[in-house]
Enzyme design. Structure first.
Site, PDB file in Angstrom:
ATOM      1  N   LYS A 102       0.763  -1.279   0.165  1.00 46.48           N
ATOM      2  CA  LYS A 102      -0.112  -0.184   0.001  1.00 46.48           C
ATOM      3  C   LYS A 102       0.891   1.408   0.043  1.00 46.48           C
ATOM      4  O   LYS A 102       1.748   1.371   0.732  1.00 46.48           O
ATOM      5  CB  LYS A 102      -0.877  -0.067   1.233  1.00 46.48           C
ATOM      6  N   SER A 146      -9.369   2.183   2.726  1.00 48.53           N
ATOM      7  CA  SER A 146      -8.394   2.875   2.032  1.00 48.53           C
ATOM      8  C   SER A 146      -7.207   2.035   1.200  1.00 48.53           C
ATOM      9  O   SER A 146      -6.594   2.578   0.539  1.00 48.53           O
ATOM     10  CB  SER A 146      -7.763   3.877   2.953  1.00 48.53           C
ATOM     11  N   SER A 189      -9.979  -0.591   6.932  1.00 48.86           N
ATOM     12  CA  SER A 189      -9.480  -0.221   5.404  1.00 48.86           C
ATOM     13  C   SER A 189      -8.739  -1.244   4.744  1.00 48.86           C
ATOM     14  O   SER A 189      -8.198  -1.280   3.566  1.00 48.86           O
ATOM     15  CB  SER A 189      -8.396   0.940   5.588  1.00 48.86           C
TER      16      SER A 189
END
Length: 448
Positions: free
Chosen positions: A73, A148, A172
């Site tokens: 990420k 996210s 997330s």
């Protein structure tokens, strides 16, 4: 040879039937084929990935993650690789050190394909950046992948990485995994160090993993933190969360969960109803805590350069400080939910509920309608996941159905450091549930 999972690829590499180079080339080809439609990667490090794979091909195997290509990420530092945190403020940021979690995965033998997209500063559940463009759901363009860690979920589900390292503050990892059709695991608080990760709300932040299967998620976790001692119980007792946890569910999600419960009961699993009292200040309470903690962290930068914040984050930054009495009421509501979860676990091995109350909303949607009532989209996305961050409990989402062509996830959670029990329950659900068909990645002009 089918190598769409970490376990299958690992076994093929161990038998000498597949090399890390061949596997990495295959994943890079898949990235090239899917990225125009998905935008799951902020940065692709093709040359570095191939060089790493060639090095690993000449080394003795380090373990089950040897030669396995994954993504990280874009909130998590990677030495020498741009890490923008999904924000134009950091568009040119290149860390000089890896986050500890990245170091551990590299030591375990992984190949990093690049950086997966994230919602700006990880402060949102949609991954639809106003600056860098939205990431699309692999099952339908024009729908969010969740966030996210949306890039990781979209990439794993689409087969352009075998796993992803993500972060989870209010869901997330689990939200995008559920909406995009893969497995997402948030371990017990503290199992994966957070250094080298941009904070969102430190009291809620966790790292986690995304993968195609529960076994793959377990392999990635072992590489990050090692296995926990202890064995799960021979016969699981599942607490089916109702009351507040079942009050806001789209009909198709409720039907999918009912079908999973029936399969578990048919398999001889004891499933008991657990009703959690209504909490009017949920789900705003954990989101309000995030606003307070993230707002404090980013306040000086926002005061200096507000134009470098996207519209949704800027709106959050401009919220006035709440009265102390309001904060006290919100924290009390969150505390009651956490206490109810811990109490329920006194009589159950795991708790079960939907991961997200709806299937993936359209990109750009500010609200969603459930049972005739309109809700802010972030309230619905995080409603069932954020309490487990506040409690620090291990939680996983497993894909269990498609409704209207979009994935639905079941969430399972356990007591502190009962991660092996959560994984055992997730494996059982996965075994009893037909695997989702792979997404047909459509072109940019086809949003059906």
């Amino acid at each position: 040879m089918r190598v769409d999972t970490v376990a299958a690829a690992s076994a093929a590499i161990a038998r000498g039937e597949l090399s890390p180079v061949e596997l990495t080339e295959h994943l890079l080809d898949r990235i090239a084929a899917t990225e125009p439609a998905l935008h799951a990667y902020a940065t692709v490090t093709a040359e570095a990935a191939l060089a790493r794979a060639k090095t690993l091909a000449g080394e003795p195997p380090r373990g089950p993650l040897h030669g396995i290509p994954i993504g990280v990420k874009d909130l998590i530092d990677t030495a020498g690789v741009r890490t923008s945190y999904g924000s134009p403020r950091f568009a040119g940021h290149v860390p000089d050190r890896d986050a500890t979690a990245v170091t551990r995965l590299l030591e375990a033998g992984t190949v990093i394909l690049g950086k997966h997209t994230t919602h700006e500063l990880a402060w949102g559940g949609r991954t639809d950046s106003a600056y860098f463009g939205p990431t699309h759901n692999p099952y339908r363009r024009g729908r969010i992948p969740g966030g996210s860690s949306g890039g990781s979920a979209a990439s794993v589900a689409a087969g352009s990485s075998l796993g992803g390292l993500g972060s989870d503050t209010a869901g997330s990892v689990r939200i995008p995994a559920a909406l995009s059709g893969c497995v997402g695991l948030k371990p017990s608080r503290g199992r994966i160090p957070l250094d080298g990760v941009l904070p969102l709300a430190p009291s809620l932040d966790h790292l986690g993993v995304l993968a195609r299967t529960v076994d793959d998620a377990a392999l990635l976790m072992d590489g990050l933190a090692g296995p926990l001692p202890g064995e799960p119980p021979e016969r699981l007792r599942v607490g089916w969360l109702g009351g507040w946890f079942g009050a806001v569910l789209a009909p198709e999600v409720r039907a999918a969960l009912d079908a999973v419960r029936a399969r578990l009961e048919d398999a001889g699993v004891t499933v008991v109803d657990v009703a959690v009292p209504d909490e009017p200040l949920m789900p705003e309470a954990p989101l309000a805590r995030i606003v307070r903690e993230a707002g404090t962290y980013h306040r000086a930068a926002f005061a200096e350069r507000p134009e470098l914040f996207g519209p949704d984050v800027a709106e959050l930054m401009r919220l006035p400080a709440p009265p102390a009495e309001q904060v006290e009421r919100q924290e009390a509501a969150l505390g009651r939910i956490v206490a109810a979860l811990r109490s329920a676990l006194d009589g159950c091995d795991v708790l079960a509920c939907a991961t997200v109350p709806v299937t993936a909303p359209p990109i750009g949607a500010d609200t969603v309608t459930v049972d005739g009532r309109e809700w802010p989209v972030e309230f619905v996305l995080t409603r069932l996941t954020a309490p487990f961050n506040a409690a620090g409990l291990p939680a996983i989402t497993v894909p269990v159905a498609l409704a209207g062509g979009l994935p639905i996830g079941l969430q399972l959670a356990g007591g502190p450091l009962r991660d092996p029990t959560v994984l055992a329950a997730a494996r059982l659900v996965q075994r009893l549930t037909p695997r989702l068909p792979p997404p047909a990645i459509r072109s940019e002009g086809d949003q059906r």
